[in-house]
Each structure stands twice: as C-alpha cells, then as structure tokens.
Design an enzyme around this catalytic site. Structure first.
Site, PDB file in Angstrom:
ATOM      1  CD  GLU A  72      -1.284  -2.561   1.732  1.00  0.00           C
ATOM      2  OE1 GLU A  72      -0.282  -2.600   2.042  1.00  0.00           O
ATOM      3  OE2 GLU A  72      -2.092  -3.515   1.370  1.00  0.00           O
ATOM      4  NE  ARG A 181     -18.157  -7.835   5.674  1.00  0.00           N
ATOM      5  CZ  ARG A 181     -19.126  -8.796   5.428  1.00  0.00           C
ATOM      6  NH1 ARG A 181     -19.019  -9.632   4.237  1.00  0.00           N
ATOM      7  NH2 ARG A 181     -19.790  -9.275   6.432  1.00  0.00           N
TER       8      ARG A 181
END
Ligand SMILES: Cc1ncc(C[n+]2csc(CCOP(=O)(O)OP(=O)(O)O)c2C)c(N)n1
Ligand SMILES: [Mg+2]
Lengths: 328, 279
Positions: A72, A181
């Site tokens: 990342e 989510r």
C-alpha cells in the site's frame, strides 16, 4: 417532516422493502462510468480488486489498471507520481490498509504535493463483521481529516456512493472515499441531489438534530420516524462530506434545534462527530451526544450483533436523542 | 555542456554554493549534498532534456529526488541551470522561502515531487514512468535515492514493481556513500550485495565512481540505451566530497560548518585542496 425535494426512496421507513446493496458496489459502477468518460482515470489496487469492486474496470480498461500487490505504501506514492503527471488515480484498498498502512505516503507524496489522488477505504467500520478488529477501520476518518488539503466523503448508500465517486473527479486534489462491506439499505434515489461539501436536511424537525454519515444515517432516520409517535420532532442531516465541513448548515441547524446527536460507524474520537463539535464549540455551543465506538477495538461477529454491542443501533440513537433533549 | 573540465568547475562552484547556503541557513545536510554535486551537475548540464524558462514543458525529463534532505544540491543545480536566480539560494530554510528545508512539489520551478520522509521517491518516480508510458511519451524519469533509504521496505516494494513492469524509462541513481545518521550503512543495516539484489529484482545495474564526471555521463547514456529493464546506477560517492574534514565521516550527515569551518571548507573547494592557486 421528510424533505420531499430530495426525492428519497418512497419506502424509506420500510427496512424490508428497501433494496440492500453494498456501498462499494456503487464504487465499481462509478469507476466504469468514469473510465468511459475520462481517459485520465486510472485505478490501482493492492491485491483487493474484487473486494473493492474494481474488477470490471480492470476488464474494460486493462491498460489503465495497475495491480500493485500487497504494497500500500508503494501504491500511494505511485498514485502521487501518476497524479503529478496529469492522471486521476483511484487507489483501492481496505480502510485499515489505506490510509492505515500508507499514512505518511498520503501525507507527503499526496497531500503536501496537492496531488490529484482519489483513495478509497473500503470495508470501513465495525460492520465488517466476522473478520474482526484487525479489519475494522474505526480510525480512518480521524487520521485522514487532520491532514491538510484532503477532502473526506462518507456516502450513505450505493447510489450516493456512485455519485460521490463521479463528483470526486471534479474536486481538484486528494479525496478520501469511505465504504462499508455489508449490503445496506438503499434509501436515496438517482434523483436525490448530491454535492461534495453540502450537507443535506433529510428530515426537518424542531426539537433536536441528528447528524449522521454512512449507512448508519438510515438508522437515524428510522429513529426520527419512531420518535414522531412520541411527539419528539427530529431533524436529520446527511453530513456526507466531513471535510470541508458544511459549517453554515451545521450552525444553522444547531440554532434551530438547540441539541445535537452525531452518528457514525467510527471511533467517537476524531471522527465525524468530533468534526461537528469542533464547529459548534466555536460558533454555537449546544448540548451534543455522540453515537459511535467509544475508544475500543471491535471483534468478530455479525454486523447487527456488533452494532448492538457497540451501541450504534436505532435504539441507541433514540436514547442519545432523549438524553440530549434533557440537557437543553 | 560537453567539456569535462567545464563540468568539473561547475560542480565545484555548486559545492561552494552548498556550503554558503547551509551556513546561511544554520542547519541542513552537508555530506550527501556535497557528495552528489558531480551527479547533479552532469544531470542538469549534460543529460536532462529541459527548458528552465518553461519548467513544466510536458516533454521534459523528470528528476525525482527521493532523499529530500540533500536538496541543497538540487536547489543549487536548478539555480545555475537557470530555473531561478542564484541569489535566491541564500533564502534556504528561511521563512517565506520557496527553498523549503525539504522539497515541496512545484513550490519551485523544477521541483517535481515532495520528499523528506525517506523511501517514497522510487514509488513516485514509478508513477511518473507509468504515466509517460500511458501517454506514449519518450522522456526519461530519473530518481535520486540514497543508500540509507534501502532500509525502507517501501523501496523494495517499488523495486519489485519496476522490475515487473520493465520500466525502461526509469533510471535510479543511488548515492552509495556508505553513511547514514547513526553511522556506516553496513553497521546500521548491512545492504550488500546491492548489485546482485537489484539484478535479482530484474534491474540492470551499472557500478560507477559517482564523483567521476565522465563515468556519470557514460552511465546515464548507457542507461538510456537499456531496453526492457529499469536501470540502477550505483554511484559510489565520497560523502562530504571536496572538504577534507567532512569526507567519509557520518558526523557530517546533518551538520553544517561553523564560521571557521566555513572558511576552511570554501578555501579547500576554491583551491581544490591546495592543488590550484587561491585567487
Ligand atoms: C522515514 C524516515 N525515517 C527517518 C528519517 C530521518 N533521516 C533523515 S536522513 C536519514 C539518513 C538516511 O541515510 P542516507 O540518505 O544514506 O544519508 P546520507 O548519506 O545523505 O548522509 C534519516 C534516518 C527520515 N527522513 N525519513
Ligand atoms: Mg548515505
């Protein structure tokens, strides 16, 4: 009273009838639309193409899609380089990793450079559920909003997410978009207006105002609807843009209602509610109660079980409303 | 500029400016800045395609500085190359100056990226390289990195990515001066064998004396001719190059000379350590 001009879903108070779609699905749709319209849009992911809904973009525009692997920090700085070359990169990962793993890269490669990077923290909030605390981003809003130059947007449903993704491209500079989510109720409509930086009055009431963001905003609306029967008249604000925050709207509504409840799936410390209290403490102090996570890590469980245990349900919002009204 | 002697003279002037800037500022990083003066002189006066008066010309070669603390050498090279007045060098680290203590992207003509926190520059350069490929542009991306930065995990994430994408428009020049803050690199965190490590990550590696102008020019030209691989120019330099009491000494990583040392340093540079007459 519900704000008719916003053309919200007509079944807004019917949990059963409302369609349930994950906010991240709106991201996938938004990316496709942008990909077709704007050749400068590129997408990067750190081994999370499917979960962050960029697979379709990858299929349609393979030359503008970059698989960076589980890296990342590298991803965020690469995005900065792309942006400083005129591209509009969307960095896609989970909130715990982006901004979680690449905060320094975000701060210097991106924000300090005013690089036009859009970055996404998907799977944010305790509603991630079974994956447990390690994967529940509850600190991302706090850690991003304190960095200068960054716009922070938390959409409330899949439709608003798609609009936010498309609108993010018209903001010059870094934009953080936060998604959840699970599948959550779609209570806005294609016709509901949306503008980054402009909070919206979803419901107008005179006794208290609930200021929310993200899918939990729906719980706030349900709470307001229930309280009508008890004679409590509740305003509800969709405060999707946490930065730059809509100061004027917040102060106006605090003046009208005299008491505030904030609601978010995030740590109370440093989150959206903190941003609201920073504005009101300086401009028009009123009693505030905050619904969110109280300085704790989450744990495994179903989203609904966790919302209950960590006190972010409709019932918790109702309690907070009653409490804050007593403090008026 | 193709004349080696002229380039050497210019590098020496840049070194003197580095000393003057740092002393005027009262803080900053001496050793790395002096050690990389030859590399920066070659880049800005022989290698880079650039238009100092039109600094953001879209076909320019990009120079990304990853180890931002050696920005005095970047600023001095930019000024002498005509990006801004040499006079402005003395504002380094002062209130209101465009010459920030560590570089800020586009704050100053010719400054492409922000750095300071180590380990981000190679990744940033990859972003520039990918964009150039997408736009079918022919310009080159150069990234200056340091050996201390090899301690950072992000550096290796970037090195792996560049190898995967065969970024042949990317050249890294690493300041292999063997020092960092807490001492010699091989004591702090052994890095060798660096050449083999980069080769294993699918890079093409050229080992040079980074204080030899001719070798730097040759390496940069060779790097342009390499296809299908990113290139690392492993530039072995002397930290503090040109000032006897600074050379090879980690103490001078982040220190600036006091008044007496300033005079001594400038005299050594002007006379090439006594080799030429003091003018
Ligand atoms: C991420 C990060 N950690 C720590 C530092 C503090 N720091 C500044 S320079 C430096 C030493 C790096 O070694 P190198 O670049 O080889 O130094 P030089 O050869 O120029 O003396 C360190 C640790 C930093 N700038 N960034
Ligand atoms: Mg070093």
């Amino acid at each position: 009273m519900l704000n008719k001009s916003l053309k919200l879903n007509k079944d807004i108070f019917d949990r059963v009838k409302l369609k349930k779609i994950a906010t991240r699905d709106g991201y996938g749709e938004g990316l496709i639309e942008l990909g077709e319209k704007n050749r400068d849009v590129v997408v990067l992911t750190g081994d999370l193409a499917e979960s962050t809904r960029c697979e379709e973009f990858e299929e349609k525009f393979p030359e503008r899609f970059f698989e960076v692997g589980v890296a990342e920090q590298n991803m965020m700085s690469i995005a900065a380089g792309l942006a400083l070359s005129g591209k509009i990169p969307f960095v896609s990962s989970f909130g715990v990793f982006c901004p979680g793993r690449c905060w320094d890269q975000l701060r210097i490669s991106v924000a300090y450079s005013e690089a036009n990077v859009k970055f996404v923290g998907a799977h944010a909030g305790i509603t991630v559920g079974p994956d447990g605390a390690s994967h529940q981003a509850l600190e991302d809003i706090a850690s991003v909003r304190c960095i200068p130059n960054i716009t922070v947007v938390v959409p409330c449903d899949a439709i608003e997410t798609k609009k936010a993704v498309i609108a993010a491209v018209n903001v010059k500079g870094p934009v953080y978009l936060r998604f959840g989510r699970p599948k959550t109720s779609v209570f806005t409509s294609d016709k509901t207006p949306f503008e980054i930086g402009r909070a919206q009055v979803y419901r107008e009431g005179k006794d208290v105002v609930v200021i929310g963001c993200g899918p939990l905003l729906h719980e706030a609306l349900l709470a307001a609807n229930d309280l009508e029967k008890e004679g409590i008249d509740v305003s509800v604000i969709n405060n999707h843009t946490i930065k730059p925050i809509d100061e004027k709207m917040l102060v106006d509504v605090a003046k009208r209602c005299g008491a505030v409840v904030t609601v978010e799936d995030h740590q109370i410390m440093g989150g959206m509610g903190s941003a609201v209290s920073e504005v009101l403490a300086v401009n028009f102090p009123v009693p505030i109660e905050m619904v969110g996570v109280s300085d704790k890590f989450g744990e495994s469980g179903q989203p609904n079980e966790l919302l209950k245990k960590y006190m972010m349900t409709k019932e918790d919002i109702i309690m907070a409303i009653k409490k804050v009204i007593k403090r008026k | 500029m193709d004349n080696f002697e002229e380039l050497k003279k210019l590098a020496n002037i840049i070194r003197q400016d580095i000393i003057k800037m740092l002393c005027e500022a009262g803080s900053g990083h001496s050793a790395g800045s002096l050690g990389m003066a030859d590399v920066f002189t070659v880049l800005y006066f022989n290698i880079l395609e650039k238009r100092p008066k039109d600094p953001w010309w879209e076909d320019r070669d990009r120079l990304i500085l990853s180890n931002g603390h050696i920005c005095p050498v970047l600023y001095a090279a930019l000024a002498h190359a005509g990006y801004f007045p040499v006079e402005e060098l003395k504002t380094l680290r002062k209130m209101g100056s465009r010459l920030q203590g560590h570089p800020k992207a586009r704050e100053l003509p010719g400054v492409e990226n922000s750095s300071g926190p180590l380990g981000q520059g190679v990744s940033q350069a990859i972003g520039f390289a990918l964009a150039a490929k997408l736009d079918k542009k022919k310009h080159q991306i150069y990234v200056i990195s340091s050996d201390g930065e090899q301690d950072e995990g992000q550096t290796w994430e970037a090195v792996m990515f560049a190898g995967k994408h065969k970024l042949d428009n990317l050249t890294m020049i690493m300041d292999r001066n063997n020092i960092q803050i807490d001492g010699f690199t091989e004591d702090v965190m052994p890095l060798e064998p660096l050449k083999e490590k980069y080769e294993a990550f699918n890079w093409y590696v050229i080992d040079i004396d980074g204080n030899n102008i001719e070798e730097v020019i040759d390496a940069c030209n060779k790097a342009k001719a390499i296809y299908e691989k990113p290139v690392l120019i492993l530039a072995h330099t002397i930290p503090g190059m040109g000032v006897d009491f600074m050379e090879f000494d980690p103490e001078w990583h982040g220190k600036v000379p006091d008044n007496k040392e300033r005079k001594k340093a400038l005299k050594e540079l002007r006379t090439l350590k006594g080799k030429i007459e003091f003018d």
